[in-house]
Design an enzyme around this catalytic site. Structure first.
Site, PDB file in Angstrom:
ATOM      1  N   SER A 314      14.288 -39.848  29.791  1.00  0.00           N
ATOM      2  CA  SER A 314      15.599 -40.486  29.882  1.00  0.00           C
ATOM      3  C   SER A 314      15.488 -41.956  30.298  1.00  0.00           C
ATOM      4  O   SER A 314      14.975 -42.770  29.554  1.00  0.00           O
ATOM      5  CB  SER A 314      16.476 -39.682  30.858  1.00  0.00           C
ATOM      6  OG  SER A 314      17.818 -40.083  30.788  1.00  0.00           O
ATOM      7  N   ASP A 325       8.821 -52.663  23.257  1.00  0.00           N
ATOM      8  CA  ASP A 325       9.400 -53.365  22.103  1.00  0.00           C
ATOM      9  C   ASP A 325       9.313 -54.886  22.244  1.00  0.00           C
ATOM     10  O   ASP A 325       9.215 -55.603  21.248  1.00  0.00           O
ATOM     11  CB  ASP A 325      10.860 -52.946  21.907  1.00  0.00           C
ATOM     12  CG  ASP A 325      10.990 -51.628  21.143  1.00  0.00           C
ATOM     13  OD1 ASP A 325       9.969 -51.145  20.624  1.00  0.00           O
ATOM     14  OD2 ASP A 325      12.111 -51.097  21.064  1.00  0.00           O
ATOM     15  N   LYS A 339      13.882 -37.602  25.766  1.00  0.00           N
ATOM     16  CA  LYS A 339      15.310 -37.359  25.988  1.00  0.00           C
ATOM     17  C   LYS A 339      16.049 -38.667  25.717  1.00  0.00           C
ATOM     18  O   LYS A 339      16.115 -39.549  26.565  1.00  0.00           O
ATOM     19  CB  LYS A 339      15.597 -36.883  27.414  1.00  0.00           C
ATOM     20  CG  LYS A 339      17.073 -36.573  27.650  1.00  0.00           C
ATOM     21  CD  LYS A 339      17.331 -36.142  29.086  1.00  0.00           C
ATOM     22  CE  LYS A 339      18.813 -35.810  29.278  1.00  0.00           C
ATOM     23  NZ  LYS A 339      19.688 -36.993  29.121  1.00  0.00           N
TER      24      LYS A 339
END
Length: 496
Positions: A314, A325, A339
């Protein structure tokens, strides 16, 4: 007649609440979407189903052979409706579950300290065991050596596939000082019982310190609470006083937490651009959280390694995904839990409610990792898969109580004592001495606060330190791929 009249009044009251709830859902849905012809037809169809539910509810109330408490039908209908979605994070919360959730949000409760998940469907080939997403640090579950990925197959002898998630929570949580025994399945064949004593579970946030003999700051983020951004800043300020030149962020076994908290944490690393976005068919659930340069406090252009494992879920995946990224960090460890959805709790009364998935979140490269997880840039496992023979030896060692008896019979056990005893035990139980030392160390530390790190056992942390010290970090992190690039590669391979 008087009692029957009261019963009918009770049924009518609950029945009315049930109808109002269903009608609210229908009305709410009608306000959220464009009023196209197809959608009008869908609403008509939905209303027909609601009428059928009402008819069945009323028929059972009036005609079942025994008089039924309407609460049973009400809860059963809601459980069945939400379970039909096949989403383990969408479920009915009975009064016990709501109370547990409130206790967790408040920051403390009586329990064993395990973050868990459970499949909604159980089959003979794949029983719906309870999976340990992560043990919470300094809790009975962590001190007993329970690991991410362990399966709880029974609680106090009761098989977990037959339980709902609410049943599981009701059995694991309870009065402080009371006992519960969980049966653990690790790997394919290692099954053993772990007795636990419930304790006050306080939701932790972060531990930090310098890696001894280095200029590497080490921060273990245990869970994302409202205090996490402030506590991380305390860590960064402390690292700055010690002249840190690199950073290790440990997100292993971090089950997540508040999205606002992880956004504030990520903003300390990222100068500008999206941190995470949420997407839903509901317009008001579509949001984008963006970084601002004035909130960035981490030193620029320093090596940053993020440690992840299957217990990272999460919010911890939001942070690791964003740093990956933007090519700001190098990920070491194992693939994360996966998740990538956002839930809300909807109260139905003062005592019960339901939790429902409202949106999915996307990383800066516009990638959702739900049920996929985030792969590390460099895979390192702390607990290698054992052969069947090694599993048997491991099980025999645990069943022998040699380690427990040794620790209970001595005081002031130090690392040299642990090493000597591990070498002695390995003569009769030939498995990796590093694992035996870890088992002894866990037993020794059961009555003590957890140590900040364990360089003897922790292969992933050692790999992070080595990666930083190698001096090739800039090129290493520059050549990593974003999550979008990785998923596009998988899609291309699948299409070939």
């Amino acid at each position: 007649m008087k009692n029957l009249s009261k019963s009918r009044k009770c049924r009518s009251g609950v029945y009315l609440i049930f109808i109002l709830f269903i009608l609210f859902i229908v009305f709410f849905s009608s306000q959220c979407f464009a009023d196209s012809s197809a959608e009008r037809e869908a609403r008509v169809s939905s209303f027909q189903y609601v009428k059928k539910l009402n008819s069945v509810f009323d028929f059972v109330q009036q005609n079942y052979v025994d008089e039924i408490d309407p609460k049973i039908l009400y809860e059963g209908a809601l459980k069945g409706m939400l379970d039909a979605l096949g989403d383990p994070y969408t479920l009915y919360l009975d009064p016990n579950a709501m109370r547990d959730l409130t206790d967790t949000t408040a920051g403390s409760f009586g329990g064993v300290g395990l973050s868990i998940s459970k499949a909604t469907e159980s089959t003979a080939d794949k029983p719906a065991y309870v999976e340990v997403a992560s043990p919470m640090e300094d809790t009975p579950g962590a001190k007993a050596g329970i690991q991410s990925g362990d399966l709880i197959v029974a609680i106090d002898g009761l098989p977990t596939p037959d339980m709902t998630m609410n049943d599981v929570l009701a059995h694991l949580r309870g009065e402080i000082g009371t006992s519960v025994t969980v049966s653990i399945l690790r790997g394919k064949n290692m099954r053993f019982d772990v007795p636990l004593v419930r304790a006050l579970i306080e939701v932790p946030t972060i531990k930090f310190g310098m890696i001894e003999g280095t200029k590497i700051g080490y921060a273990r983020l245990i869970q994302f609470t409202p205090d996490t951004p402030l506590r991380l800043q305390d860590a960064l300020d402390d690292f700055a006083k010690n002249g840190y030149t690199s950073l290790i962020i440990d997100l292993r076994d971090n089950p997540g937490g508040l999205i606002t908290s992880v956004v504030d944490v990520a903003d300390k690393f990222i100068d500008a651009g999206p941190i995470v976005s949420t997407k839903s068919r509901l317009v008001f659930e579509n949001q984008q959280f963006t970084a601002t340069s004035e909130k960035s406090t981490v030193k620029k252009n320093i090596p940053i390694v993020v440690l992840i494992n299957r217990g990272s879920a999460s919010a911890s995946e939001i942070l690791s995904g964003a740093l990956k990224d933007y090519h700001l960090a190098y990920l070491i460890g194992e693939r994360t839990y996966g998740k990538g959805s956002v839930q809300q709790v909807i109260p139905l009364s003062n005592t019960d409610g339901f939790k429902i998935t409202m949106a999915r979140y996307y990383t800066p490269s516009d990638t959702n990792i739900d049920k996929i997880g985030i792969p590390p840039d460099f895979e390192v496992k702390n607990f290698e898969t054992m052969t069947p023979e090694q599993e048997k030896i491991y099980m025999d060692l645990i069943a022998s109580n040699i380690i427990t008896d040794y620790v209970d019979s001595k005081t002031g056990i130090q690392e040299p004592d642990i090493s000597r005893k591990a070498s002695e035990i390995a003569k009769n139980y030939p498995i990796d001495e590093r694992i035996i030392r870890r088992l002894i160390r866990v037993q020794v530390q059961r009555a003590q606060p957890a140590v900040l790190y364990d360089l003897d056992y922790d292969l992933q942390l050692n790999a992070a330190i080595k990666t930083i010290k190698d001096g090739k970090f800039t090129d290493l992190v520059k050549n990593t791929k974003t999550l979008r690039q990785l998923q596009d590669e998988v899609s291309s391979q699948a299409a070939e």
